[in-house]
Every structure is written in C-alpha cells, then in structure tokens.
Enzyme design. Structure first.
Site, short mmCIF file in Angstrom:
data_model
loop_
_atom_site.label_atom_id
_atom_site.label_comp_id
_atom_site.label_asym_id
_atom_site.label_seq_id
_atom_site.Cartn_x
_atom_site.Cartn_y
_atom_site.Cartn_z
CD1 TRP A 145 -0.53 -1.69 3.08
CD2 TRP A 145 0.48 0.28 3.41
NE1 TRP A 145 0.15 -1.77 4.27
CE2 TRP A 145 0.78 -0.57 4.51
CE3 TRP A 145 1.01 1.57 3.41
CZ2 TRP A 145 1.58 -0.17 5.58
CZ3 TRP A 145 1.82 1.97 4.48
CH2 TRP A 145 2.08 1.10 5.54
CE LYS A 169 -3.46 -9.46 -3.08
NZ LYS A 169 -3.81 -8.26 -2.30
N PRO A 170 -3.44 -5.54 -6.10
CG PRO A 170 -4.96 -3.77 -6.22
CD PRO A 170 -4.65 -5.12 -6.83
CB SER A 221 5.04 -7.60 5.92
OG SER A 221 4.18 -8.70 5.70
CB THR A 224 2.89 -11.33 3.93
OG1 THR A 224 2.10 -10.81 5.00
CG2 THR A 224 1.96 -11.85 2.86
CD GLU A 242 11.18 -4.23 -2.07
OE1 GLU A 242 11.50 -4.22 -0.85
OE2 GLU A 242 10.46 -3.39 -2.60
CB CYS A 276 10.69 -1.16 1.39
SG CYS A 276 10.92 -0.70 -0.34
CD GLU A 373 9.86 -2.10 7.21
OE1 GLU A 373 9.23 -3.16 7.18
OE2 GLU A 373 10.27 -1.50 6.20
O1 TXE Z 1 1.75 -6.07 4.47
P1 TXE Z 1 1.43 -7.48 3.83
P2 TXE Z 1 0.86 -5.15 5.43
C1 TXE Z 1 5.82 -3.80 6.00
C2 TXE Z 1 5.72 -2.71 7.02
C3 TXE Z 1 4.32 -2.86 7.51
C4 TXE Z 1 4.07 -4.31 7.38
C5 TXE Z 1 2.63 -4.75 7.26
O2 TXE Z 1 6.64 -2.95 8.06
O3 TXE Z 1 4.22 -2.50 8.87
O4 TXE Z 1 4.76 -4.69 6.23
O5 TXE Z 1 1.99 -4.26 6.10
C6 TXE Z 1 -0.92 -9.42 0.35
N1 TXE Z 1 -0.29 -14.49 0.54
N2 TXE Z 1 5.69 -3.35 4.65
O6 TXE Z 1 0.21 -5.95 6.49
O7 TXE Z 1 0.42 -8.22 4.63
C7 TXE Z 1 -1.68 -8.19 0.78
O8 TXE Z 1 -3.04 -8.30 0.41
C8 TXE Z 1 -0.06 -13.62 -0.45
C9 TXE Z 1 6.90 -3.24 3.91
O9 TXE Z 1 -0.02 -4.36 4.59
O10 TXE Z 1 2.73 -8.12 3.57
C10 TXE Z 1 -0.91 -7.09 0.05
O11 TXE Z 1 -1.29 -7.05 -1.32
N3 TXE Z 1 -0.29 -12.31 -0.36
C11 TXE Z 1 6.62 -3.21 2.45
C12 TXE Z 1 0.54 -7.59 0.15
O12 TXE Z 1 0.43 -8.98 0.42
C13 TXE Z 1 -0.78 -11.84 0.80
C14 TXE Z 1 5.47 -2.37 2.03
C15 TXE Z 1 1.37 -6.92 1.25
O13 TXE Z 1 0.70 -7.08 2.47
C16 TXE Z 1 -1.06 -12.69 1.88
C17 TXE Z 1 4.32 -2.56 2.87
C18 TXE Z 1 -0.78 -14.09 1.73
N4 TXE Z 1 -0.97 -14.97 2.72
C19 TXE Z 1 4.47 -3.02 4.14
N5 TXE Z 1 -1.51 -11.94 2.92
C20 TXE Z 1 7.83 -2.91 1.59
N6 TXE Z 1 8.67 -3.91 1.33
O14 TXE Z 1 7.97 -1.83 1.08
C21 TXE Z 1 -1.52 -10.66 2.48
N7 TXE Z 1 -1.10 -10.60 1.21
#
Ligand code: TXE
Length: 469
Positions: A145, A169-170, A221, A224, A242, A276, A373
C-alpha cells in the site's frame, strides 16, 4: 471527487462484481469506495485468460516493446486522473502522487528499450553454448500500500517485456489506483496479457496457491513474504520477494550536518516514513551527534503534515489503522523506556491517521523501534564512538535492504559502506532507486532482485543451448 473506472480487468474487459469491501481515505477515515472482492471463479478466469494470452504474447518481442512504450504514454496521459486517486486512498500529497505516476511510466519506458544482449558462454572446438531467456509463463504480482502504481510497474514492465502474462493484485488498503491503471491499459495491452483483480488478503494466498502461475513477484512484509515462499514451494513456483527494511545510515566524523540535513529528512520521512528503503535508524559519530540531532529536529519540526489535497503539505497520514497503531505503540514504548522525543512523539488530533513527525534520542539496540521496521514518521538517532561498533550495530539484524554512509571523504565512506550487509549501499545519499539499478534485499529483506537486466532476468527461465562441433 469522481472516481475513474475501478472495476477489475479480466481478459481485457471490465467485469462486474457481486461483493465489495470498503476503501478508506486515511486523512479522513471516511469510506471513499467499495472495491471489488474477486470471487474464486473470477480469479480462475483471470489466470485462464492470462494462460491463453501467453502463447501469442511470448512470440513478438518488437510488439511487446511497442506496447510497453504505449503503456508509458497512457500513464502519462492519465497522470492527472490517477494521482488524486492515489492521494485519496494512500494519503500522500497529490504532487508526490503525480511523481509516482510519472515514475511508473519511466519504468515502462526503460524496459520497452532494454537491450537484451546475446550471451555466448562458450565458443571453441568443443562447441558453442548460448544462453536463451524464456518467459516463465503466467506471473502473479502482489503489491503493498505504500507505492501502489510504482511497485506494480517494477513487476509489470519486466514481466511483460520477457513475454509473460500477468495477474496483478494490489493491497486491499489501496486497490483503487491500480484498478484504474488496469482500466487505462485495457485499450493498450491485448486481452488477457494484464489482468487486475482486487480483494482482501486471502486473495493473495489464493494466488500463491493457484496452479496456473509459474512465478509470484511479491512486495510486502517479511511475515507475508515467508508465507508466499512456503506456498510457492508446493509446485516450485519461482518467487521474487521484496520485503521490509530497517536501513541504517552511518554518519562519519567528517560529515557537515547543515549540508545533509534536508537529504536525511527526505530519505527518512518522505511518504511519512512508509518506504521499504527509507532510513530507519541513524548512527552519528559522537563528535557530531548534538549538531545532527539539533539540525534534524528543527527540520522535522517544520514539516507540514496534513491532508494530501491541501496545498503545501509535505507529509500525509499513516496509511492505515493497524500501521498507525503500530507506529504509535513503538514510539510510546520507546518514550516509556526513557527515550526523548526531541520533536513530535504523539498522535495528532483526528480525524485521520496523522502522527507527529518524531525524532528520538536516548535509545540503543534492544528497543523495538531500533530493532524492528517502524515504517512510519519516527526516527531514532544514536551516537557511536568507534566506526567498528557502528558497522557491527548496523549489521546486527535480520534486515538487509539498504544502508548508507555519509562523510566528506568519499573514499573512506565507500570503504565503510563495503562492510555493510545489505542489497544496496549508498554513499552520501540513500534510496537511490532507478529502473536501471538493481534493487533487492540481503538476509530477510528479500529474495532475488528487481529492476535493470537482473529484474528482467528474474522473469525468465534460463536455457542453455549447446551445439557440439
Ligand atoms: O503487508 P502485507 P501489510 C511492511 C511494514 C508494515 C508491514 C505490514 O513494516 O508495517 O509490512 O503491512 C498481500 N499471501 N511493509 O500488512 O500483509 C496483501 O493483500 C499472499 C513493507 O499491509 O505483507 C498485500 O497485497 N499475499 C513493504 C501484500 O500482500 C498476501 C510495504 C502486502 O501485504 C497474503 C508494505 C498471503 N498470505 C508493508 N496476505 C515494503 N517492502 O515496502 C496478504 N497478502
């Protein structure tokens, strides 16, 4: 504000949806739209159409280059429509959102023109060996996001250049601009080549478990990302991950604080720290510590925080409620443990997920906001006396996305940078990210690399063709 087309794109068409979920404006906490909640049969339809489109798409490299270039033009032509959608759902100031749209276009343009050299690995009396890059097939792309369109372009442009077809998928927090992008590209990309679906988190899990995609490219994250890797192992899908970072910046004893304060501020606080590869902890030589803290505190205190549609705002809100709670919790725990907020330190009066831009001193490793983080507008600054200790502390983590070293003597700073364990090290800058520069995480910050020829190669299967003489 009137929203553009935010329906899903499957097989080149807008598809109606039966169920939806709320999308909030983080500046107001008001629901601004219902995004489509992709049903199981719609996800199957998206992957099936991508699989059907693959056969023709993979055959025509010049055609693909032209379409990537057309996609860049379409993004630019629609920048004024897409940027406010980004601000509405993500929170960032609208001028910065426009920069994101143009940056996404730049990624398409770069890959449209990327040279793919012939690789001959052997040519002698025994035979001739050539490396061929074949597309992997259908790709599932999952984005977070913080930069919905930019991070999508990092996946779409190289994946499509390589001859793959994609289902994108966003994040459920920010689906709108990506859905609108899908609608914009319906007239540009052949049916099935790019499908855009949206839904809650289980949709991501359904994509990683789906039998059709041969690769998942994921940004999000670490937690995930590990789930994605585990799910992909079942049928050995390729993965690029990433993930999060906890980037250190080390300031040597010859820095000139006044000259770098603005850069430190931007690289730590832009997008309200939700990047990130933002600077997430700063180590300053003790001889410069007081000066750096003072200068950065002043700059952070002056930052204009507010609704991204308000003229002159520099920093928007935190993007979502759980992240807001997490940042608030990390900062208050640090202060309870004895840290000092030299500026900020508290949530701002609502509505909206606004948090005061915060500088923290009096911390060491062991405090959660240093070790983890924070992904928000709060930055710990810590002194060191020996550079060996600063390097050891910077490296003592499972994160390894980026790191930077700052000093007037560039050679010395570069030598220190070489000791840091991260996918990128930057000298007298941070977050130097561009389409041609590889970007990836060491340790738990990722798997594989995006951007440049390396990012392109990650969307291919390497094939050796060896002809005996
Ligand atoms: O991320 P998620 P979240 C980090 C940052 C933040 C934390 C949580 O520290 O506090 O992540 O953010 C999809 N299988 N970053 O909870 O859950 C989800 O729908 C496959 C760093 O929003 O990792 C979304 O499209 N996909 C980061 C995507 O994964 C799944 C940027 C990311 O969501 C899934 C953002 C599953 N089981 C947050 N569950 C960076 N690297 O820049 C969820 N998703």
């Amino acid at each position: 504000m009137e929203l553009p087309d935010i329906t899903m794109t499957i097989d080149g068409k807008s598809v109606p949806h039966v169920a939806g979920f709320d999308v909030l404006n983080p500046s107001t906490e008001q629901v601004v739209a219902q995004a489509p909640d992709c049903a199981d049969d719609q996800l199957d339809a998206a992957f099936d159409s991508a699989a059907r489109a693959f056969g023709d798409w993979r055959e025509d490299l010049p055609g693909r280059r032209q379409i990537l270039s057309d996609a860049a033009d379409a993004l630019v032509a629609n920048a004024e429509a897409l940027a406010p959608v980004l601000t509405l759902e993500q929170g960032r100031p609208v001028d910065q959102a426009a920069i994101e749209v143009h940056a996404a276009a730049a990624w398409f343009r770069y890959f449209a023109a990327l040279e793919i050299p012939t690789e001959i690995v052997q040519d002698d009396d025994a035979g001739r060996g050539e490396i061929i890059r074949k597309p992997v097939g259908v790709v599932g792309a999952i984005t977070p996001w913080n930069f919905p369109l930019l991070l999508a372009s990092w996946k779409l442009a190289p994946a499509l250049l390589a001859g793959n077809t994609v289902v994108l998928k966003p994040s459920p927090y920010t689906p709108l601009a990506t859905l609108a992008l899908g609608a914009v590209l319906r007239d540009v990309v052949p049916a099935g080549v790019l499908n855009v679906v949206s839904g809650r988190d289980p949709l991501g899990a359904a994509m990683t478990a789906h039998p059709v995609p041969r690769k998942i490219s994921f940004t999000g994250s670490i937690a995930t990302g590990k789930r994605v890797a585990a799910a992909a192992a079942d049928d050995l899908k390729r993965v690029t991950l990433e993930l999060g970072g906890n980037d250190p910046a080390i300031l040597l004893d010859d820095v000139e604080p006044a000259a770098i304060t603005e850069k430190l501020f931007q690289f730590s606080f832009s997008n309200s720290g939700q990047v990130c590869s933002a600077i997430k902890r700063v180590y300053v030589h003790e001889s410069r510590y007081a000066e750096v803290v003072e200068a950065l505190t002043e700059r952070v205190r002056a930052a204009r925080v507010g609704d991204g549609f308000t003229e002159g705002v520099e920093l928007g809100p935190i993007q979502n409620a759980p992240q807001y709670a997490r940042v608030s919790g990390l900062v208050s725990a640090a202060i309870d443990d004895g840290a000092t907020a030299t500026t900020g330190g508290r949530p701002m009066d609502g509505p909206g997920y606004f948090f005061e831009p915060t500088v923290l001193t009096g911390l060491v490793e062991g405090s959660a906001i240093v070790d983890e983080e924070q992904f928000g507008p709060a930055l710990p600054i810590m002194p060191y006396s020996r550079i060996e200790d600063a390097v050891q502390r910077a490296n003592a983590t499972n994160y390894g996305l980026g790191a930077s070293v700052w000093g007037t003597d560039t050679e010395r700073a570069t030598a220190v940078a070489g000791q840091l364990d991260s996918g990128s090290v930057w000298v007298n800058t941070h977050m130097a990210v561009a389409p041609n520069l590889p970007f990836g995480g060491a340790k738990w910050s990722g798997l594989g690399v995006e951007n440049g020829p390396w990012g392109y190669a990650a969307f291919t299967e390497l094939q050796l063709v060896f002809r005996a003489r």
